[in-house]
Design a protein around this motif. Sequence first.
Motif, PDB file in Angstrom:
ATOM      1  N   VAL A 603       0.836  -1.208   0.000  1.00  0.00           N
ATOM      2  CA  VAL A 603       0.000   0.000   0.000  1.00  0.00           C
ATOM      3  C   VAL A 603       0.868   1.254   0.000  1.00  0.00           C
ATOM      4  O   VAL A 603       0.490   2.305  -0.561  1.00  0.00           O
ATOM      5  CB  VAL A 603      -0.941  -0.014   1.215  1.00  0.00           C
ATOM      6  CG1 VAL A 603      -1.775   1.257   1.282  1.00  0.00           C
ATOM      7  CG2 VAL A 603      -1.854  -1.235   1.162  1.00  0.00           C
ATOM      8  N   ALA A 604       2.062   1.171   0.597  1.00  0.00           N
ATOM      9  CA  ALA A 604       2.928   2.351   0.675  1.00  0.00           C
ATOM     10  C   ALA A 604       3.485   2.754  -0.685  1.00  0.00           C
ATOM     11  O   ALA A 604       3.879   3.908  -0.871  1.00  0.00           O
ATOM     12  CB  ALA A 604       4.083   2.082   1.639  1.00  0.00           C
ATOM     13  N   VAL A 605       3.522   1.829  -1.648  1.00  0.00           N
ATOM     14  CA  VAL A 605       4.074   2.176  -2.969  1.00  0.00           C
ATOM     15  C   VAL A 605       3.260   3.282  -3.636  1.00  0.00           C
ATOM     16  O   VAL A 605       3.814   4.321  -4.015  1.00  0.00           O
ATOM     17  CB  VAL A 605       4.169   0.918  -3.856  1.00  0.00           C
ATOM     18  CG1 VAL A 605       4.547   1.306  -5.278  1.00  0.00           C
ATOM     19  CG2 VAL A 605       5.193  -0.051  -3.297  1.00  0.00           C
ATOM     20  N   PRO A 606       1.932   3.152  -3.816  1.00  0.00           N
ATOM     21  CA  PRO A 606       1.199   4.266  -4.447  1.00  0.00           C
ATOM     22  C   PRO A 606       0.968   5.449  -3.518  1.00  0.00           C
ATOM     23  O   PRO A 606       0.769   6.578  -3.990  1.00  0.00           O
ATOM     24  CB  PRO A 606      -0.122   3.618  -4.858  1.00  0.00           C
ATOM     25  CG  PRO A 606      -0.322   2.523  -3.892  1.00  0.00           C
ATOM     26  CD  PRO A 606       1.037   1.994  -3.570  1.00  0.00           C
ATOM     27  N   VAL A 607       0.954   5.204  -2.213  1.00  0.00           N
ATOM     28  CA  VAL A 607       0.638   6.279  -1.275  1.00  0.00           C
ATOM     29  C   VAL A 607       1.854   7.147  -0.977  1.00  0.00           C
ATOM     30  O   VAL A 607       1.750   8.373  -0.874  1.00  0.00           O
ATOM     31  CB  VAL A 607       0.048   5.694   0.027  1.00  0.00           C
ATOM     32  CG1 VAL A 607      -0.158   6.782   1.063  1.00  0.00           C
ATOM     33  CG2 VAL A 607      -1.264   4.984  -0.257  1.00  0.00           C
ATOM     34  N   VAL A 608       3.020   6.541  -0.841  1.00  0.00           N
ATOM     35  CA  VAL A 608       4.209   7.273  -0.407  1.00  0.00           C
ATOM     36  C   VAL A 608       5.239   7.398  -1.520  1.00  0.00           C
ATOM     37  O   VAL A 608       5.732   8.498  -1.822  1.00  0.00           O
ATOM     38  CB  VAL A 608       4.845   6.588   0.823  1.00  0.00           C
ATOM     39  CG1 VAL A 608       6.115   7.316   1.248  1.00  0.00           C
ATOM     40  CG2 VAL A 608       3.857   6.528   1.971  1.00  0.00           C
ATOM     41  N   VAL A 609       5.567   6.273  -2.166  1.00  0.00           N
ATOM     42  CA  VAL A 609       6.676   6.280  -3.118  1.00  0.00           C
ATOM     43  C   VAL A 609       6.286   6.964  -4.425  1.00  0.00           C
ATOM     44  O   VAL A 609       7.089   7.708  -5.008  1.00  0.00           O
ATOM     45  CB  VAL A 609       7.150   4.831  -3.373  1.00  0.00           C
ATOM     46  CG1 VAL A 609       8.376   4.831  -4.281  1.00  0.00           C
ATOM     47  CG2 VAL A 609       7.474   4.140  -2.064  1.00  0.00           C
ATOM     48  N   VAL A 610       5.069   6.725  -4.921  1.00  0.00           N
ATOM     49  CA  VAL A 610       4.660   7.313  -6.196  1.00  0.00           C
ATOM     50  C   VAL A 610       4.695   8.843  -6.167  1.00  0.00           C
ATOM     51  O   VAL A 610       5.227   9.466  -7.099  1.00  0.00           O
ATOM     52  CB  VAL A 610       3.267   6.791  -6.596  1.00  0.00           C
ATOM     53  CG1 VAL A 610       2.706   7.603  -7.758  1.00  0.00           C
ATOM     54  CG2 VAL A 610       3.344   5.329  -6.975  1.00  0.00           C
ATOM     55  N   MET A 663       7.433   1.461  -8.424  1.00  0.00           N
ATOM     56  CA  MET A 663       7.449   0.022  -8.167  1.00  0.00           C
ATOM     57  C   MET A 663       8.843  -0.550  -8.344  1.00  0.00           C
ATOM     58  O   MET A 663       9.305  -1.364  -7.529  1.00  0.00           O
ATOM     59  CB  MET A 663       6.460  -0.679  -9.105  1.00  0.00           C
ATOM     60  CG  MET A 663       6.296  -2.160  -8.824  1.00  0.00           C
ATOM     61  SD  MET A 663       5.622  -2.484  -7.174  1.00  0.00           S
ATOM     62  CE  MET A 663       3.962  -1.828  -7.373  1.00  0.00           C
ATOM     63  N   ALA A 664       9.538  -0.148  -9.393  1.00  0.00           N
ATOM     64  CA  ALA A 664      10.902  -0.634  -9.607  1.00  0.00           C
ATOM     65  C   ALA A 664      11.824  -0.202  -8.475  1.00  0.00           C
ATOM     66  O   ALA A 664      12.657  -0.989  -7.996  1.00  0.00           O
ATOM     67  CB  ALA A 664      11.431  -0.122 -10.949  1.00  0.00           C
ATOM     68  N   LEU A 665      11.666   1.030  -8.018  1.00  0.00           N
ATOM     69  CA  LEU A 665      12.490   1.516  -6.909  1.00  0.00           C
ATOM     70  C   LEU A 665      12.198   0.746  -5.621  1.00  0.00           C
ATOM     71  O   LEU A 665      13.119   0.357  -4.887  1.00  0.00           O
ATOM     72  CB  LEU A 665      12.235   3.013  -6.705  1.00  0.00           C
ATOM     73  CG  LEU A 665      13.023   3.697  -5.579  1.00  0.00           C
ATOM     74  CD1 LEU A 665      14.515   3.625  -5.853  1.00  0.00           C
ATOM     75  CD2 LEU A 665      12.568   5.148  -5.430  1.00  0.00           C
ATOM     76  N   SER A 666      10.931   0.501  -5.353  1.00  0.00           N
ATOM     77  CA  SER A 666      10.567  -0.222  -4.134  1.00  0.00           C
ATOM     78  C   SER A 666      11.081  -1.659  -4.163  1.00  0.00           C
ATOM     79  O   SER A 666      11.624  -2.160  -3.171  1.00  0.00           O
ATOM     80  CB  SER A 666       9.046  -0.217  -3.967  1.00  0.00           C
ATOM     81  OG  SER A 666       8.551   1.106  -3.892  1.00  0.00           O
ATOM     82  N   THR A 668      13.600  -2.842  -5.824  1.00  0.00           N
ATOM     83  CA  THR A 668      15.061  -2.839  -5.695  1.00  0.00           C
ATOM     84  C   THR A 668      15.480  -2.658  -4.242  1.00  0.00           C
ATOM     85  O   THR A 668      16.382  -3.353  -3.745  1.00  0.00           O
ATOM     86  CB  THR A 668      15.658  -1.730  -6.568  1.00  0.00           C
ATOM     87  OG1 THR A 668      15.256  -1.927  -7.929  1.00  0.00           O
ATOM     88  CG2 THR A 668      17.175  -1.744  -6.488  1.00  0.00           C
ATOM     89  N   ALA A 669      14.842  -1.724  -3.555  1.00  0.00           N
ATOM     90  CA  ALA A 669      15.195  -1.479  -2.155  1.00  0.00           C
ATOM     91  C   ALA A 669      14.886  -2.698  -1.286  1.00  0.00           C
ATOM     92  O   ALA A 669      15.695  -3.096  -0.433  1.00  0.00           O
ATOM     93  CB  ALA A 669      14.435  -0.255  -1.639  1.00  0.00           C
ATOM     94  N   LEU A 670      13.715  -3.322  -1.491  1.00  0.00           N
ATOM     95  CA  LEU A 670      13.355  -4.487  -0.689  1.00  0.00           C
ATOM     96  C   LEU A 670      14.271  -5.676  -0.976  1.00  0.00           C
ATOM     97  O   LEU A 670      14.660  -6.415  -0.063  1.00  0.00           O
ATOM     98  CB  LEU A 670      11.901  -4.873  -0.953  1.00  0.00           C
ATOM     99  CG  LEU A 670      10.847  -3.892  -0.429  1.00  0.00           C
ATOM    100  CD1 LEU A 670       9.458  -4.290  -0.909  1.00  0.00           C
ATOM    101  CD2 LEU A 670      10.868  -3.838   1.096  1.00  0.00           C
ATOM    102  N   LEU A 671      14.637  -5.873  -2.245  1.00  0.00           N
ATOM    103  CA  LEU A 671      15.532  -6.974  -2.582  1.00  0.00           C
ATOM    104  C   LEU A 671      16.909  -6.768  -1.957  1.00  0.00           C
ATOM    105  O   LEU A 671      17.506  -7.721  -1.423  1.00  0.00           O
ATOM    106  CB  LEU A 671      15.648  -7.095  -4.099  1.00  0.00           C
ATOM    107  CG  LEU A 671      16.528  -8.240  -4.619  1.00  0.00           C
ATOM    108  CD1 LEU A 671      15.998  -9.580  -4.140  1.00  0.00           C
ATOM    109  CD2 LEU A 671      16.607  -8.208  -6.143  1.00  0.00           C
ATOM    110  N   CYS A 672      17.409  -5.547  -1.987  1.00  0.00           N
ATOM    111  CA  CYS A 672      18.700  -5.269  -1.355  1.00  0.00           C
ATOM    112  C   CYS A 672      18.636  -5.493   0.163  1.00  0.00           C
ATOM    113  O   CYS A 672      19.576  -6.033   0.756  1.00  0.00           O
ATOM    114  CB  CYS A 672      19.127  -3.839  -1.666  1.00  0.00           C
ATOM    115  SG  CYS A 672      19.557  -3.560  -3.399  1.00  0.00           S
ATOM    116  N   ALA A 673      17.518  -5.093   0.776  1.00  0.00           N
ATOM    117  CA  ALA A 673      17.381  -5.307   2.219  1.00  0.00           C
ATOM    118  C   ALA A 673      17.322  -6.796   2.544  1.00  0.00           C
ATOM    119  O   ALA A 673      17.920  -7.259   3.526  1.00  0.00           O
ATOM    120  CB  ALA A 673      16.123  -4.606   2.730  1.00  0.00           C
TER     121      ALA A 673
END
Length: 684
Positions: A603-610, A663-666, A668-673
Amino acid sequence: MIQAYGLTSDSRKALPPAVDDVSFEAHAGRVTVLLGAPGSGKTTVLRLLLGLQQGRGVAYFRGRPLHRVAHPSREVGVLLGDVPGHPARTVRGHLRMLCAAAGVAVRRADEVLEVVGLVSLRDERLGGLSRGMDRRLGLAGALLADPHTLALDDPADGLSGRESRWLYGMLRAHAEQGGTVLTTMADPKEAARVADRVLTLDRGRLVADQEAAVFARTRLRQRVAVRSPHAVRLAAQLTREARAAQRSVEVVQEGGNRLSVYGSSCADVGETAFRHGILVHQLADETGDMGPGAGAENKAAGNRAAGNRAAGDRATGQEAAESAAGENKAGENTAAGSMTAASVAVGTGGTPTESGPATEQAPSAASPHVLTSPEHPAPTDRPVGTDDPRPESHAEPPASPSPPSSPRLAAHTPDGLPALPPPLSVRSAPSPLRPLRYEIRRATGISTGFLTAAAVLLVSALTAVMLGGAGHTAQARLLTAWPVQLPLPPAALGAGLLGALAFGDEFRHPALAADRGTVPRRLGVLTAKLLVAAVTALTLAFLTVGCDAEVLYLVYGQELVRVPADWMALGVSWLAFVVGCAWAGVLAAGVFRSTTAGLAAVVAVPVVVVPVVQKAVQSASVRTAAGFSMRLRETLLVQWPFGGGRYVDAAARVLGQPVGGAMALSLTALLCAYLLTALRGRVR
């Protein structure tokens, strides 16, 4: 064989560590018991051994630390607490899922179900099992991969006497086959009956390491339990008569009307009460526990008694003779246990002396087990230092005549224990499809995924009908049931929830606890979860558009189901968006170990990251990536087959959109974490 050196748990603020510098060995072919009262650190020792808890010290399983073992589930079978399975999963489905995780054939599930007597309950849900059936299922899961070592935390807790005898008979059969058994318990009498070696823990420290016969002789002793309304008077009479007869008797008032008489028999106590007219409500033989430090105290007492005998103490022979006479009079084939250093030698004027053989409740040195029968004789003495006689591959030995006591070929215990399942042949290399099989069985073994998909399709269809009736909705949003007011459509939200459940359920019901941690952070497991989540998301995306179109056609006719002109780019964007939501749920739940956290990340992807990405794109330069596919083709000096340049342009446009970029940024960040936490866990 298990070798543990200096196991110490991390300190808890100002409190001392729960386990402090515990070192021991558990040998192959023997049952080793960790004995201690609740809170003594038994469970913590097992968790430190298995790497499930942070601490210091090292542990070796047949000479290798567990994180160096290629197949941990085939090296050690674990049962800690209740069975870590989803309550809605069936017994057979749970074991088949574990078969896929261990890389063994699914028929192994049916074999162990037959061994533990759960064939008739194979379709029962885990949440409906009784305590005894839960213990049987836990033992079946531990035996599933034919491990060399069994590590069990108080497996008989809450079981009846018959169930406990059955379970300890299974452990004995595994040890006789050459395996190592390490279990915990709190009852000293039970430990003396079932163990070859007893390790006593007290307040997190190892205070005794003894053979079962030595443990029974030094820690346990026979007593007479008496209940009488005139307990004080009876105690005085017993003490007076013992002093007159120069017998070493200890009378302890347990509180209220209960007495414990050591060094006497039921016959003597009953005759004393009868002669003096004292009413007795209870008179029974028991085995008393002398406490964790009794071994050292009894050793000192024995040394002092030996010195008195060398000095010619007359009380020794008289006490032994009168004790034997009392037992013959009672008609019991028992002997008095050894006295503690603090026992009162009444009437002898000296120190207490050691008694003869161990009690009938305590095993003897020649046969430390009571779980024997003519069909299942007690094992012969084994050398303590020997390791596993089975080969590393656990393969079947060549056919040869087996003795009648072979635990896998004959009837074995008084309760008719079935044979252990046959050993497995370990494959030379693990199959790359093993994590995928596990994930498919995990996802399809319960109805959560199917109910979620049905709810998504229903909500999406109703939303599409409402949007079609309201009008002024773009065709693409109408077919995907995505109102402008909502951050996500139902399909994307459902895909994210299913992705979050892929890792969230693992931490709620850690079925892979025996395989290095609650959830092994391996790329194979992650890849399998991402692949299954992607297939699920694609299926859900296709079904959502199809159901929405069909419902719109039935309600409003052909007008609202026209195919958009740029259907290819829109379709690719839609599928990528739903798959991205599913992957975000998988990665976030794996990083934060929670289904709720995984869904919150979606839910944070469209609400915060977009909004952040959109603001960054709007403030960027006016140059665009037009002609990207042509320049890429010129750089690589290849021609795109089948008009592939169009697909590359479509992918570039998708990534150039704020939602695609976010979405791509999110991801990438989650995969690195996730990779960072996996590497950090390996370093530890």
